[in-house]
Scaffold this motif. Structure first.
Motif, PDB file in Angstrom:
ATOM      1  N   ALA A  52       0.829  -1.205   0.000  1.00 35.94           N
ATOM      2  CA  ALA A  52       0.000   0.000   0.000  1.00 35.94           C
ATOM      3  C   ALA A  52       0.864   1.257   0.000  1.00 35.94           C
ATOM      4  O   ALA A  52       0.570   2.237  -0.703  1.00 35.94           O
ATOM      5  CB  ALA A  52      -0.931  -0.003   1.206  1.00 35.94           C
ATOM      6  N   SER A  62      -5.280   2.384  -2.315  1.00 35.05           N
ATOM      7  CA  SER A  62      -5.643   0.978  -2.155  1.00 35.05           C
ATOM      8  C   SER A  62      -6.464   0.795  -0.889  1.00 35.05           C
ATOM      9  O   SER A  62      -6.510   1.672  -0.022  1.00 35.05           O
ATOM     10  CB  SER A  62      -4.378   0.101  -2.101  1.00 35.05           C
ATOM     11  OG  SER A  62      -3.509   0.531  -1.067  1.00 35.05           O
ATOM     12  N   ARG A  63      -7.110  -0.361  -0.806  1.00 36.01           N
ATOM     13  CA  ARG A  63      -7.904  -0.708   0.373  1.00 36.01           C
ATOM     14  C   ARG A  63      -7.427  -2.038   0.922  1.00 36.01           C
ATOM     15  O   ARG A  63      -7.126  -2.972   0.163  1.00 36.01           O
ATOM     16  CB  ARG A  63      -9.389  -0.808   0.017  1.00 36.01           C
ATOM     17  CG  ARG A  63     -10.013   0.500  -0.432  1.00 36.01           C
ATOM     18  CD  ARG A  63     -11.523   0.371  -0.584  1.00 36.01           C
ATOM     19  NE  ARG A  63     -12.179   0.053   0.692  1.00 36.01           N
ATOM     20  CZ  ARG A  63     -13.497  -0.105   0.826  1.00 36.01           C
ATOM     21  NH1 ARG A  63     -14.294   0.010  -0.229  1.00 36.01           N
ATOM     22  NH2 ARG A  63     -14.019  -0.380   2.017  1.00 36.01           N
ATOM     23  N   LEU A  74      -5.130  -6.869  -0.282  1.00 37.84           N
ATOM     24  CA  LEU A  74      -5.141  -5.478  -0.761  1.00 37.84           C
ATOM     25  C   LEU A  74      -5.796  -5.406  -2.125  1.00 37.84           C
ATOM     26  O   LEU A  74      -5.551  -6.266  -2.986  1.00 37.84           O
ATOM     27  CB  LEU A  74      -3.709  -4.953  -0.829  1.00 37.84           C
ATOM     28  CG  LEU A  74      -3.483  -3.525  -1.350  1.00 37.84           C
ATOM     29  CD1 LEU A  74      -2.258  -2.888  -0.671  1.00 37.84           C
ATOM     30  CD2 LEU A  74      -3.272  -3.508  -2.882  1.00 37.84           C
ATOM     31  N   ALA A  76      -6.521  -2.527  -5.287  1.00 35.24           N
ATOM     32  CA  ALA A  76      -6.234  -1.183  -5.815  1.00 35.24           C
ATOM     33  C   ALA A  76      -6.710  -1.094  -7.252  1.00 35.24           C
ATOM     34  O   ALA A  76      -6.567  -2.055  -8.028  1.00 35.24           O
ATOM     35  CB  ALA A  76      -4.744  -0.877  -5.731  1.00 35.24           C
ATOM     36  N   TRP A  78      -6.390   1.220 -10.792  1.00 33.48           N
ATOM     37  CA  TRP A  78      -5.517   2.208 -11.442  1.00 33.48           C
ATOM     38  C   TRP A  78      -6.055   2.501 -12.832  1.00 33.48           C
ATOM     39  O   TRP A  78      -6.051   1.645 -13.703  1.00 33.48           O
ATOM     40  CB  TRP A  78      -4.093   1.670 -11.518  1.00 33.48           C
ATOM     41  CG  TRP A  78      -3.089   2.660 -12.047  1.00 33.48           C
ATOM     42  CD1 TRP A  78      -2.999   3.981 -11.738  1.00 33.48           C
ATOM     43  CD2 TRP A  78      -2.042   2.383 -12.973  1.00 33.48           C
ATOM     44  NE1 TRP A  78      -1.945   4.551 -12.411  1.00 33.48           N
ATOM     45  CE2 TRP A  78      -1.337   3.586 -13.168  1.00 33.48           C
ATOM     46  CE3 TRP A  78      -1.613   1.230 -13.633  1.00 33.48           C
ATOM     47  CZ2 TRP A  78      -0.235   3.679 -14.024  1.00 33.48           C
ATOM     48  CZ3 TRP A  78      -0.516   1.318 -14.476  1.00 33.48           C
ATOM     49  CH2 TRP A  78       0.162   2.528 -14.673  1.00 33.48           C
ATOM     50  N   ARG A 154      -6.986  -3.503 -12.328  1.00 33.77           N
ATOM     51  CA  ARG A 154      -7.410  -3.827 -10.973  1.00 33.77           C
ATOM     52  C   ARG A 154      -6.347  -4.746 -10.375  1.00 33.77           C
ATOM     53  O   ARG A 154      -6.103  -5.839 -10.896  1.00 33.77           O
ATOM     54  CB  ARG A 154      -8.767  -4.519 -10.998  1.00 33.77           C
ATOM     55  CG  ARG A 154      -9.381  -4.837  -9.644  1.00 33.77           C
ATOM     56  CD  ARG A 154      -9.971  -3.631  -8.934  1.00 33.77           C
ATOM     57  NE  ARG A 154     -10.612  -2.674  -9.819  1.00 33.77           N
ATOM     58  CZ  ARG A 154     -11.822  -2.824 -10.375  1.00 33.77           C
ATOM     59  NH1 ARG A 154     -12.542  -3.902 -10.116  1.00 33.77           N
ATOM     60  NH2 ARG A 154     -12.311  -1.886 -11.157  1.00 33.77           N
TER      61      ARG A 154
END
Length: 448
Positions: A52, A62-63, A74, A76, A78, A154
């Motif tokens: 992250a 990101s989560r 994680l 994310a 983009w 993704r």
């Protein structure tokens, strides 16, 4: 090296997609993410937080999700300026956990990430912190240079892949399918590596299918008693017989579409006709990869653990065994029918893990992009499909209809026992292979 996309740009922004890949591989190996299955371990939290941070440094949010404390995945997205916003996201997935390693068995500390003899050494070097690092190196280079991929990306870095993904990919599918439902295609691990068959030909094996995973617990119940007495209802005896029958059983060959395409490519490359009855002997000419290919010719079932009793002179009332079953696509019904017949009436089984086999057609624009990006870096490259004997997070994504390919490109020395590195000792990856993989991945993102 300047990427395809930067050369195509009206205002080129030079960058080096391979600049950080060796350093990042070493750094990630130093974060111990050993997965002990049901036993507690360090977890993936530290690695996920570091990923992250690396993404945040280049402006990618990101989560983090935890299925259990420190079992962290994680996600994310983009989609910078310049992507084709009308195209669906491409899912690129990689796992953060590794299998445990006993340092006493290794030449070098498995969690030091040392660079020696032109390789990065350590647990996860090939499974799969190498691809974690490739993806991060490429994305960070592109983000800093302002060079967008062709389509939105993704990224998912998962926990628990080495134990079936129940706390990682499977959990994400169950609890956060929104991160995957718009992704029709994905690339991930255990594919894209080279197999040198001739001086002027390297086959790059793209995983288009993987066997199903059926982990079983065998249970035999009997009559407990004193070890000095006769006992004709002995759980250990019944279980031993069942385990022996399973271990000695010769499963019939079942050749899938992916396997047939691979065998045809090998037949052409070696200029031999592969006889189904002797194919495994012929494939031994390919080196260690023949072990993986042999395991995909049929269903398999291997006893892996036994447990019974607590004292030498006590006959236990129950005995258990673990079976690692793997099924070719379409072979699950035959597998369970055969297991039921082999164990007999006095032994039963329970499903511990049951994950379906997956298979994707080796065709389409994504496959063409793989071949194009490989040939640009290796003119002797030819991408071919294959069926993998193990399993990946693709099993979870396939539940939502995602077409998955194994494409973590590596150009490998012909004498490197790459297959033996998976879960083996002295796991390592050549630094040149890492840099090659980053450059190929960069080209791939420009056109995929």
């Amino acid at each position: 090296m300047t990427s395809v996309s930067s050369r195509q740009s009206a205002d080129p922004a030079p960058y080096a997609p391979d600049a950080e890949v060796v350093r990042l591989t070493s750094e990630l190996i130093r974060i111990d993410t050993s997965n002990y299955g049901p036993e507690p371990g360090p977890g993936e939290r530290t690695a996920a937080e570091r990923v992250a941070e690396l993404l945040d440094e280049v402006g990618i949010e990101s989560r983090l999700y935890e299925s259990e404390p420190r079992r962290t995945s994680l996600v994310a997205s983009w989609a910078p300026d310049g992507v084709d916003a009308s195209a669906p996201p491409l899912l690129i997935h990689a796992h953060l956990d590794v299998v445990p390693a006993n340092a006493a068995d290794w030449q070098l500390d498995p969690f030091a990430g040392e660079i020696s003899d032109g390789c990065v050494w350590g647990r996860g070097a090939v499974d799969m912190k190498d691809f974690d690092a490739m993806l991060l190196s490429v994305v960070r280079a592109r983000a800093r240079a302002g060079v967008a991929p062709r389509r939105p990306i993704r990224m998912i870095f998962t926990a628990d892949e080495e134990a079936g993904g129940l706390l990682g990919s499977q959990w994400l599918v169950d609890h956060h399918p929104e991160h995957l439902e718009d992704c029709p295609e994905a690339i991930g691990e255990v594919g894209g590596f080279s197999l040198t068959v001739k001086d002027d030909l390297r086959l790059y094996l793209v995983q288009t299918a993987e066997k199903g995973m059926n982990w079983l617990k065998l249970i035999a119940d009997g009559t407990a008693g004193h070890g000095s007495m006769r006992n004709f209802d002995n759980a250990v005896t019944e279980l031993s017989g069942a385990v022996t029958r399973i271990g000695e059983y010769k499963w019939p060959d079942r050749i899938t579409a992916s396997q047939r395409a691979f065998l045809d490519a090998v037949s052409e490359a070696l200029q031999v006709d592969l006889d189904p009855d002797t194919v495994e002997q012929t494939l031994q000419r390919l080196g260690s990869i023949s072990r993986m290919v042999g395991a995909t010719m049929s269903n398999t079932a291997n006893p892996t653990m036994l447990q019974a009793g607590y004292k030498h002179n006590v006959i236990p009332g129950q005995a258990t065994a673990a079976i690692d079953g793997r099924t070719v696509p379409g072979g699950e019904e035959e597998f369970f029918a055969t297991i039921k017949e082999l164990i007999g009436e006095k032994v039963r089984y329970e499903n511990v893990v049951n994950l379906q086999a997956v298979e994707t057609e080796f065709a389409g624009a994504l496959v063409e992009a793989m071949q194009t990006s490989l040939v640009a870096e290796d003119p002797q490259a030819r991408a071919v499909p294959y069926l993998m004997s193990g399993g990946t997070d693709a099993k979870a994504w396939a539940r939502l209809g995602v077409s998955c390919f194994g494409f973590a490109p590596l150009k490998l020395p012909p004498d490197l026992d790459f297959v033996g590195m998976f879960h083996g000792i002295d796991e390592r990856v050549p630094t040149e292979s890492l840099e090659f993989g980053a450059r190929v991945l960069d080209r791939f993102l420009a056109i995929a």
